[in-house]
Design an enzyme around this catalytic site. Structure first.
Site, PDB file in Angstrom:
ATOM      1  N   ASP A   1       0.974  -1.115  -0.139  1.00 39.23           N
ATOM      2  CA  ASP A   1      -0.186   0.036   0.041  1.00 39.23           C
ATOM      3  C   ASP A   1       0.900   1.212  -0.026  1.00 39.23           C
ATOM      4  O   ASP A   1       2.135   1.204   0.307  1.00 39.23           O
ATOM      5  CB  ASP A   1      -0.815   0.108   1.195  1.00 39.23           C
ATOM      6  CG  ASP A   1      -1.691   1.202   1.332  1.00 39.23           C
ATOM      7  OD1 ASP A   1      -2.337   1.715   0.523  1.00 39.23           O
ATOM      8  OD2 ASP A   1      -1.634   1.838   2.410  1.00 39.23           O
TER       9      ASP A   1
ATOM     10  N   ASP B   1      -0.196   5.126   0.714  1.00 34.47           N
ATOM     11  CA  ASP B   1      -0.814   6.065   1.781  1.00 34.47           C
ATOM     12  C   ASP B   1      -0.772   5.352   3.098  1.00 34.47           C
ATOM     13  O   ASP B   1      -1.563   4.612   3.491  1.00 34.47           O
ATOM     14  CB  ASP B   1      -2.026   6.731   1.549  1.00 34.47           C
ATOM     15  CG  ASP B   1      -1.725   7.410   0.255  1.00 34.47           C
ATOM     16  OD1 ASP B   1      -0.928   8.314   0.121  1.00 34.47           O
ATOM     17  OD2 ASP B   1      -2.619   7.323  -0.879  1.00 34.47           O
TER      18      ASP B   1
HETATM   19  C1  XBP Z   1      -5.431   5.918   0.667  1.00 37.12           C
HETATM   20  C2  XBP Z   1      -6.604   6.984   0.073  1.00 37.12           C
HETATM   21  C3  XBP Z   1      -6.502   8.033  -0.813  1.00 37.12           C
HETATM   22  C4  XBP Z   1      -5.598   9.329  -0.362  1.00 37.12           C
HETATM   23  C5  XBP Z   1      -6.154  10.399  -1.498  1.00 37.12           C
HETATM   24  O1  XBP Z   1      -6.189   4.625   0.690  1.00 37.12           O
HETATM   25  O2  XBP Z   1      -7.609   6.778   0.671  1.00 37.12           O
HETATM   26  O3  XBP Z   1      -7.676   8.304  -1.105  1.00 37.12           O
HETATM   27  O4  XBP Z   1      -6.139   9.719   0.875  1.00 37.12           O
HETATM   28  O5  XBP Z   1      -5.765   9.821  -2.800  1.00 37.12           O
HETATM   29  P1  XBP Z   1      -5.138   3.572   0.880  1.00 37.12           P
HETATM   30  P2  XBP Z   1      -6.970  10.592  -4.091  1.00 37.12           P
HETATM   31  O6  XBP Z   1      -3.816   3.823   1.477  1.00 37.12           O
HETATM   32  O7  XBP Z   1      -6.004   2.450   1.613  1.00 37.12           O
HETATM   33  O8  XBP Z   1      -4.929   3.048  -0.596  1.00 37.12           O
HETATM   34  O9  XBP Z   1      -7.184  11.966  -3.634  1.00 37.12           O
HETATM   35  O10 XBP Z   1      -5.638  10.609  -5.074  1.00 37.12           O
HETATM   36  O11 XBP Z   1      -7.861   9.509  -4.549  1.00 37.12           O
HETATM   37 MG    MG Z   2      -3.096   3.010   3.494  1.00 37.73          MG
END
Ligand code: XBP
Ligand code: MG
Length: 254
Positions: free
Chosen positions: A10, A12
């Protein structure tokens, strides 16, 4: 026992702590630029993170926190253009070097690469956010370190649905039994488990209280030789930081 052939990450919250000082700030800059008086505080943003995906998060905010919002007739394209501005601000923050990788991430990726372990990414965020993060925080050729990068709207259903992991497994042409996933959130864990993947969690401030009951290992961070991880649940033997040997031994567990 199948061999461990790939690590799937993953982005973020796992590769980097992007949410509080990256995505959140970029959303707020896009709102101000559009003349909106919306301000997502650190605390409110924690609640909004329940919904993955930036466009989906804006819609959720309008529905849950902004009634009665006099929304434009064409709401979806309006959100898409607001979100495009957010992506521009987010990439600018990354280019300013505001967001480093989390401790141990680069070391683990380098070790895995040197050992010929296949690497992939499964994330909800926009593809250009991933490439910008990898190029600015990992290495100029950081994207090439990963054989498959599954991101954003490439699948119909974002996490917690398993779609993005299933998409990446297909791209790798590997069964889940030959891979290990790395996540930071309950929604991410639900997604990886749904795809049949053993999963390691590294916590962060927004996900500390999530339910990780079915994760194979929960750590506070990957750690470094000089800054060991803390084990929240699971077995790490003598290991002080997460490395390929620990990945292999976790993968061997029933
Ligand atoms: C990550 C997210 C993303 C970011 C924003 O979730 O929820 O939506 O916060 O990205 P994970 P965008 O780590 O579970 O993949 O604004 O580009 O959608
Ligand atoms: Mg995440």
């Amino acid at each position: 026992m199948p061999q461990l052939r790939a690590l799937i990450f993953d982005v973020d919250g796992t590769l980097a702590d992007t949410e509080r000082d990256g995505h959140r700030v970029a959303f707020n800059r896009a709102f101000a630029e559009a003349g909106l008086d919306w301000d997502w505080s650190i605390e409110l943003y924690g609640k909004l993170l329940e919904v993955t995906g930036g466009k989906e998060r804006i819609l959720f905010y309008i529905d849950s926190y902004q009634p009665p919002f006099d929304s434009p007739a064409e709401l979806k394209p309006w959100i898409a253009s607001l979100h495009a501005a957010k992506t521009r601000h987010y990439k600018q923050l990354l280019n300013e070097g505001v967001i480093p990788l989390r401790p141990g991430v680069k070391r683990l990726l380098e070790e895995a690469r040197a050992a010929g372990m296949r690497l992939a990414i499964a994330t909800t965020t926009t593809p250009e956010n991933v490439s910008t993060l990898l190029e600015t925080a990992l290495a100029p050729d950081g994207c090439d370190w990963f054989e498959a990068i599954g991101a954003g709207d490439v699948v119909p259903h974002k996490k917690p649905a398993p779609d993005i992991y299933l998409h990446v497994l297909k791209r790798l042409n590997l069964p889940p039994e030959e891979c290990l996933a790395f996540e930071d959130s309950q929604q991410g864990l639900q997604s990886s488990l749904g795809a049949g993947l053993k999963t390691v969690i590294t916590l962060n401030d927004y996900t500390r209280d999530h339910n990780f009951a079915h994760a194979n290992l929960v750590l506070d961070q990957f750690g470094e030789p000089t800054a060991p991880f803390k084990v929240v649940s699971g077995t790490t033997g003598e290991a002080q930081y997460f490395d390929l040997a620990l990945a292999e031994s976790l993968h061997q567990l029933p």
